[in-house]
Design a protein around this motif. Structure first.
Motif, PDB file in Angstrom:
ATOM      1  N   PHE A   1       0.792  -1.409   0.076  1.00  0.00           N
ATOM      2  CA  PHE A   1       0.153  -0.018  -0.115  1.00  0.00           C
ATOM      3  C   PHE A   1       0.937   1.293   0.025  1.00  0.00           C
ATOM      4  O   PHE A   1       0.681   2.412  -0.667  1.00  0.00           O
TER       5      PHE A   1
ATOM      6  N   PHE B   1       1.879   1.825  -3.233  1.00  0.00           N
ATOM      7  CA  PHE B   1       0.770   2.383  -4.165  1.00  0.00           C
ATOM      8  C   PHE B   1       0.793   3.938  -4.025  1.00  0.00           C
ATOM      9  O   PHE B   1       0.498   4.616  -4.843  1.00  0.00           O
TER      10      PHE B   1
ATOM     11  N   HIS C   1       1.073   7.464  -6.402  1.00  0.00           N
ATOM     12  CA  HIS C   1      -0.117   8.374  -6.453  1.00  0.00           C
ATOM     13  C   HIS C   1      -0.062   9.212  -5.364  1.00  0.00           C
ATOM     14  O   HIS C   1      -0.790   9.057  -4.442  1.00  0.00           O
TER      15      HIS C   1
ATOM     16  N   TRP D   1      -8.081   0.022  -0.897  1.00  0.00           N
ATOM     17  CA  TRP D   1      -7.440  -0.616  -1.687  1.00  0.00           C
ATOM     18  C   TRP D   1      -6.999  -2.089  -1.395  1.00  0.00           C
ATOM     19  O   TRP D   1      -7.089  -2.730  -2.329  1.00  0.00           O
TER      20      TRP D   1
ATOM     21  N   GLU E   1      -5.868  -2.245  -6.682  1.00  0.00           N
ATOM     22  CA  GLU E   1      -5.251  -1.281  -7.410  1.00  0.00           C
ATOM     23  C   GLU E   1      -5.797  -0.603  -8.648  1.00  0.00           C
ATOM     24  O   GLU E   1      -5.700   0.442  -9.089  1.00  0.00           O
ATOM     25  N   ASP E   2      -6.475  -1.606  -9.465  1.00  0.00           N
ATOM     26  CA  ASP E   2      -6.931  -1.152 -10.524  1.00  0.00           C
ATOM     27  C   ASP E   2      -8.534  -0.317 -10.495  1.00  0.00           C
ATOM     28  O   ASP E   2      -9.070  -0.391 -11.634  1.00  0.00           O
TER      29      ASP E   2
ATOM     30  N   TRP F   1      -9.857   4.914  -7.782  1.00  0.00           N
ATOM     31  CA  TRP F   1      -8.384   5.417  -7.818  1.00  0.00           C
ATOM     32  C   TRP F   1      -8.310   6.129  -9.054  1.00  0.00           C
ATOM     33  O   TRP F   1      -7.255   6.952  -8.998  1.00  0.00           O
TER      34      TRP F   1
ATOM     35  N   ARG G   1      -4.839   8.908 -10.281  1.00  0.00           N
ATOM     36  CA  ARG G   1      -3.982   8.710 -11.253  1.00  0.00           C
ATOM     37  C   ARG G   1      -3.734   9.916 -11.785  1.00  0.00           C
ATOM     38  O   ARG G   1      -4.434  10.887 -12.119  1.00  0.00           O
TER      39      ARG G   1
END
Length: 140
Positions: free
Chosen positions: A12, A15, A19, A40, A45-46, A50, A54
């Motif tokens: 995380f 991640f 971002h 999350w 993540e996809d 989110w 991005r």
């Protein structure tokens, strides 16, 4: 301070480093770390959750990668197959499928009408006396 972080917490953190807008939201009070981590962890993540974090270049990369992959699933694959098929071939397949379904319906209707004719009145009087439960239980 000798404790090491859980592997998911480390992921995380990576991640979040990718971002930086997430950090700004937490500092502004628009989000908190616990909720973000749970989202999350559960969504991945996809997820579209989110998208607001991005950067534009990440969004473009994601669009091109999802276009090459089959994100929509089998419906997209079926759509692509239909586009590639010839209209006459498609009509032939639909006609043969319709004929097959008609044949199956005819066979089923013959069995149903055969059961009704062969049964006579004897089973009609027996039917109400049968229990409505699909399983019969017996005592030993």
């Amino acid at each position: 301070m000798g404790k090491s972080l859980h592997p998911k917490v480390k992921e995380f953190k990576g991640f979040v480093k990718k971002h930086p807008k997430i950090i700004k939201d937490v500092r502004n009070g628009d989000a908190n770390w616990q909720d973000l981590f749970e989202d999350w962890y559960l969504l991945g993540e996809d997820d579209t959750r989110w998208d607001k974090y991005r950067t534009e270049s990440e969004k473009e990369n994601e669009k091109t990668s999802t276009n090459s992959e089959s994100k929509g699933g089998w419906m997209d694959q079926v759509g692509e197959m239909v586009k590639k098929m010839d209209a006459n071939q498609l009509q032939q397949h639909i006609n043969s499928l319709s004929e097959a379904l008609g044949t199956v319906q005819g066979v089923l209707s013959q069995f149903q009408s055969g059961n009704n004719r062969g049964s006579g009145t004897a089973t009609k009087t027996e039917a109400p006396s049968k229990p409505s439960h699909p399983f019969s239980f017996r005592k030993d």
